[in-house]
Motif scaffolding. Structure first.
Motif, mmCIF file in Angstrom:
data_model
loop_
_atom_site.group_PDB
_atom_site.id
_atom_site.type_symbol
_atom_site.label_atom_id
_atom_site.label_comp_id
_atom_site.label_asym_id
_atom_site.label_seq_id
_atom_site.Cartn_x
_atom_site.Cartn_y
_atom_site.Cartn_z
ATOM 1 N N VAL A 325 -20.842 15.376 18.710
ATOM 2 C CA VAL A 325 -21.189 14.911 20.047
ATOM 3 C C VAL A 325 -20.523 13.542 20.221
ATOM 4 O O VAL A 325 -20.762 12.629 19.408
ATOM 5 N N ARG A 326 -19.714 13.403 21.250
ATOM 6 C CA ARG A 326 -18.886 12.204 21.417
ATOM 7 C C ARG A 326 -19.354 11.359 22.599
ATOM 8 O O ARG A 326 -19.857 11.885 23.598
ATOM 9 N N ALA A 327 -19.162 10.045 22.456
ATOM 10 C CA ALA A 327 -19.498 9.125 23.539
ATOM 11 C C ALA A 327 -18.527 9.328 24.690
ATOM 12 O O ALA A 327 -17.320 9.486 24.484
ATOM 13 N N THR A 328 -19.062 9.341 25.889
ATOM 14 C CA THR A 328 -18.207 9.573 27.059
ATOM 15 C C THR A 328 -17.598 8.294 27.608
ATOM 16 O O THR A 328 -16.844 8.330 28.582
ATOM 17 N N GLY A 329 -17.909 7.151 26.998
ATOM 18 C CA GLY A 329 -17.323 5.880 27.430
ATOM 19 C C GLY A 329 -17.730 4.770 26.486
ATOM 20 O O GLY A 329 -18.654 4.921 25.670
ATOM 21 N N ALA A 330 -17.015 3.647 26.574
ATOM 22 C CA ALA A 330 -17.339 2.502 25.729
ATOM 23 C C ALA A 330 -18.640 1.864 26.183
ATOM 24 O O ALA A 330 -18.957 1.856 27.372
ATOM 25 N N GLY A 331 -19.392 1.343 25.232
ATOM 26 C CA GLY A 331 -20.636 0.685 25.583
ATOM 27 C C GLY A 331 -21.397 0.246 24.363
ATOM 28 O O GLY A 331 -20.846 0.152 23.257
ATOM 29 N N THR A 332 -22.685 -0.027 24.559
ATOM 30 C CA THR A 332 -23.564 -0.493 23.483
ATOM 31 C C THR A 332 -24.743 0.466 23.372
ATOM 32 O O THR A 332 -25.351 0.853 24.389
ATOM 33 N N VAL A 333 -25.052 0.869 22.164
ATOM 34 C CA VAL A 333 -26.178 1.771 21.936
ATOM 35 C C VAL A 333 -27.471 1.017 22.239
ATOM 36 O O VAL A 333 -27.795 0.008 21.593
ATOM 37 N N SER A 334 -28.199 1.497 23.244
ATOM 38 C CA SER A 334 -29.455 0.843 23.633
ATOM 39 C C SER A 334 -30.674 1.534 23.029
ATOM 40 O O SER A 334 -31.771 0.943 22.990
ATOM 41 N N PHE A 335 -30.498 2.777 22.583
ATOM 42 C CA PHE A 335 -31.596 3.492 21.912
ATOM 43 C C PHE A 335 -30.989 4.553 21.009
ATOM 44 O O PHE A 335 -30.045 5.245 21.401
ATOM 45 N N ALA A 336 -31.563 4.701 19.811
ATOM 46 C CA ALA A 336 -31.133 5.739 18.869
ATOM 47 C C ALA A 336 -32.366 6.155 18.062
ATOM 48 O O ALA A 336 -32.811 5.429 17.159
ATOM 49 N N GLY A 337 -32.937 7.325 18.403
ATOM 50 C CA GLY A 337 -34.141 7.773 17.698
ATOM 51 C C GLY A 337 -34.744 8.976 18.393
ATOM 52 O O GLY A 337 -34.100 9.628 19.238
ATOM 53 N N TYR A 338 -36.007 9.254 17.992
ATOM 54 C CA TYR A 338 -36.696 10.408 18.576
ATOM 55 C C TYR A 338 -37.376 9.972 19.863
ATOM 56 O O TYR A 338 -38.011 8.934 19.927
ATOM 57 N N SER A 339 -37.255 10.846 20.936
ATOM 58 C CA SER A 339 -37.826 10.500 22.230
ATOM 59 C C SER A 339 -38.368 11.732 22.917
ATOM 60 O O SER A 339 -37.711 12.349 23.772
ATOM 61 N N GLY A 340 -39.578 12.151 22.554
ATOM 62 C CA GLY A 340 -40.297 13.215 23.227
ATOM 63 C C GLY A 340 -39.488 14.485 23.406
ATOM 64 O O GLY A 340 -38.929 15.057 22.457
ATOM 65 N N GLY A 341 -39.399 14.949 24.703
ATOM 66 C CA GLY A 341 -38.708 16.195 24.991
ATOM 67 C C GLY A 341 -37.215 16.150 24.684
ATOM 68 O O GLY A 341 -36.565 17.201 24.546
ATOM 69 N N TYR A 342 -36.638 14.945 24.573
ATOM 70 C CA TYR A 342 -35.210 14.843 24.225
ATOM 71 C C TYR A 342 -34.950 15.138 22.748
ATOM 72 O O TYR A 342 -33.814 15.408 22.368
ATOM 73 N N GLY A 343 -36.020 15.051 21.973
ATOM 74 C CA GLY A 343 -35.802 15.174 20.534
ATOM 75 C C GLY A 343 -35.057 13.935 20.044
ATOM 76 O O GLY A 343 -35.295 12.799 20.489
ATOM 77 N N ASN A 344 -34.168 14.165 19.103
ATOM 78 C CA ASN A 344 -33.315 13.057 18.652
ATOM 79 C C ASN A 344 -32.330 12.711 19.769
ATOM 80 O O ASN A 344 -31.552 13.566 20.200
ATOM 81 N N MET A 345 -32.386 11.442 20.204
ATOM 82 C CA MET A 345 -31.596 11.051 21.374
ATOM 83 C C MET A 345 -30.872 9.732 21.116
ATOM 84 O O MET A 345 -31.382 8.862 20.422
ATOM 85 N N VAL A 346 -29.707 9.637 21.701
ATOM 86 C CA VAL A 346 -28.942 8.385 21.722
ATOM 87 C C VAL A 346 -28.710 8.014 23.179
ATOM 88 O O VAL A 346 -28.284 8.848 23.978
ATOM 89 N N GLU A 347 -29.021 6.733 23.498
ATOM 90 C CA GLU A 347 -28.750 6.223 24.840
ATOM 91 C C GLU A 347 -27.732 5.078 24.720
ATOM 92 O O GLU A 347 -27.878 4.204 23.876
ATOM 93 N N VAL A 348 -26.709 5.124 25.586
ATOM 94 C CA VAL A 348 -25.630 4.134 25.560
ATOM 95 C C VAL A 348 -25.592 3.419 26.913
ATOM 96 O O VAL A 348 -25.595 4.071 27.968
ATOM 97 N N ASP A 349 -25.561 2.086 26.849
ATOM 98 C CA ASP A 349 -25.466 1.267 28.060
ATOM 99 C C ASP A 349 -23.985 0.931 28.295
ATOM 100 O O ASP A 349 -23.337 0.296 27.455
ATOM 101 N N HIS A 350 -23.453 1.311 29.472
ATOM 102 C CA HIS A 350 -22.038 1.088 29.804
ATOM 103 C C HIS A 350 -21.847 -0.081 30.770
ATOM 104 O O HIS A 350 -20.703 -0.362 31.160
ATOM 105 N N GLY A 351 -22.914 -0.756 31.136
ATOM 106 C CA GLY A 351 -22.811 -1.862 32.065
ATOM 107 C C GLY A 351 -22.857 -1.393 33.508
ATOM 108 O O GLY A 351 -22.752 -0.200 33.813
ATOM 109 N N LYS A 352 -23.038 -2.364 34.440
ATOM 110 C CA LYS A 352 -23.113 -2.074 35.865
ATOM 111 C C LYS A 352 -24.237 -1.086 36.178
ATOM 112 O O LYS A 352 -24.159 -0.310 37.132
#
Length: 420
Positions: A325-352
């Motif tokens: 699973v690849r990042a769709t753009g440059a950014g900073t990982v704002s969350f990496a862990g388990y999150s309810g219905g998402y299961g294991n989830m990664v959230e990336v902040d791209h700004g703006k």
């Protein structure tokens, strides 16, 4: 009778003539002999003639001397006039040569100044062209004229403009050596003047060509920036590439140099293009699962667990467990862990205000706070959380509100040629 005739004939009778001169009581007798009268008269006549002749000679001589003096004066005046005319001609020739020399030197100085200006412009234009060439070199092969009108213009400017400028500068460098070797005879002046005029005309033509090519670059950069900005706006994201910032300062009248003005326009156009390009590069425009089919799109659908309508806040890609699973753009990982219905989830902040989420991962490969780039592998596909099978759940959020990721995928496809 005969005696009377004899007495009347003067000289026939040899008689002496007595001249009586009386003065008071004194009486003097002067005897005039006939034989002395004629010689005396002759002598008097000769003396008279001599006197008259001498007088006439002296008068004639004075006239001759006056005429000679007048003639010499005229000759001297004519000679002086001739000398003055010759001096005037020499002065005119000298003045003309001086003017010709000054004109040639002025042309040479103009030529050298224009050469230096062209050298500076050539270097400045090359900086801009090389910078743009470095940024956009792949576009020339992959973008069609309709999709990217800037690419062929840029290519023509790099190939034709630089070579034309180089040829002009080489000609100007040859012309710069004339300043120390020019001679000022009439023929050489004419030849040198014509040669310098031709060189100046050539440099002016190159200068016009430079301005035309820079104008083409400016128009192309503006067109490309406008096209990219329109594509970015189609995602729903506001881009402030034309916003007026707070500015100020004393008024200084702008330069009237057309080349400087055109370079300033090109700089502004390239700065705006760079701003739009930087914004596009930070946006999530890539594909989290390249080559994978989409199994469920964004929007309302029947919930697979409850069997009733529900909003699907992302899109699902078919993928087996363990697929990258690849990042769709440059950014900073704002969350990496388990999150309810998402299961294991990664959230990336791209700004703006743009964030992306990658759910149901079987494995997370990044940590919170980590900087990532486009296409970095951030995890492995799986079926954790609220999922019916292995797949990749992908979301795009704008100011924490879910939006259709297809806008960004389509925009990424359209912007791909501009960003490579």
């Amino acid at each position: 009778m005969t005696e009377a005739r004899t007495n009347l004939a003067f000289g026939k009778k040899r008689k002496q003539h007595v001249l009586i001169l009386a003065s008071g009581e004194k009486v003097r007798h002067v005897t005039i002999r006939p034989l002395l009268v004629i010689p005396t008269l002759l002598i008097i006549l000769v003396m008279s003639l001599g006197f008259i002749g001498s007088t006439a000679y002296l008068v004639f001589r004075d006239d001759m001397l006056g005429a000679m003096i007048a003639r010499q004066s005229r000759m001297q005046k004519d000679y002086e006039d001739r000398i003055a005319a010759l001096r005037s001609q020499v002065d005119q020739i000298t003045s003309r040569q001086l003017l010709d020399q000054q004109a040639v030197e002025k042309k040479v100085e103009t030529l050298l100044a224009q050469q230096n200006a062209l050298s500076f412009r050539h270097g400045r234009a090359n900086e801009l062209l090389n910078e743009e060439d470095t940024r956009s070199a792949p576009d020339e092969q992959s973008v069609t004229p309709s999709a990217n009108p800037f690419a062929p213009q840029k290519k023509a400017s790099l190939s034709g403009g630089a070579s034309a400028i180089d040829r002009a500068l080489r000609g100007a460098e040859k012309g710069s050596t004339l300043k120390g070797s020019l001679t000022y005879s009439d023929n050489r002046d004419a030849v040198s003047g014509r040669a310098l005029t031709r060189m100046l005309v050539s440099l002016n033509r190159i200068e016009s060509d430079q301005l035309g090519r820079i104008a083409s670059l400016t128009i192309g950069a503006k067109s490309r920036a406008d096209a990219m900005a329109d594509i970015i706006r189609s995602t729903g994201l506001k881009i402030d590439d034309k916003a007026d910032d707070a500015v100020g300062g004393p008024f200084v009248e702008a330069s009237t140099n057309p080349f400087q003005a055109s370079l300033a326009d090109l700089d502004n156009a390239l700065d705006r293009l760079e701003t739009v390009r930087g914004t596009a590069e930070r946006l999530p425009l890539g594909n989290p699962a390249p080559g994978r089919d989409i199994t469920s799109r964004f929007g309302n659908r029947m919930d697979p667990f409850l069997g009733r309508p529900a909003l699907h806040t992302g899109i699902d890609f078919r993928a087996e467990t363990g697929a990258d699973v690849r990042a769709t753009g440059a950014g900073t990982v704002s969350f990496a862990g388990y999150s309810g219905g998402y299961g294991n989830m990664v959230e990336v902040d791209h700004g703006k205000g743009v964030t992306t989420r990658y759910g149901h991962l079987s494995q997370i490969l990044v940590r919170t706070g980590e900087k990532i780039e486009l296409s970095d592998v951030i995890g492995k596909a799986g079926s954790t959380g609220r999922s019916t099978g292995p797949h990749v759940h992908y979301e795009v959020r704008l100011n924490d509100e879910a939006v259709d990721p297809m806008r960004f995928l389509v925009a990424g496809t359209e912007l791909k040629t501009y960003l490579q």
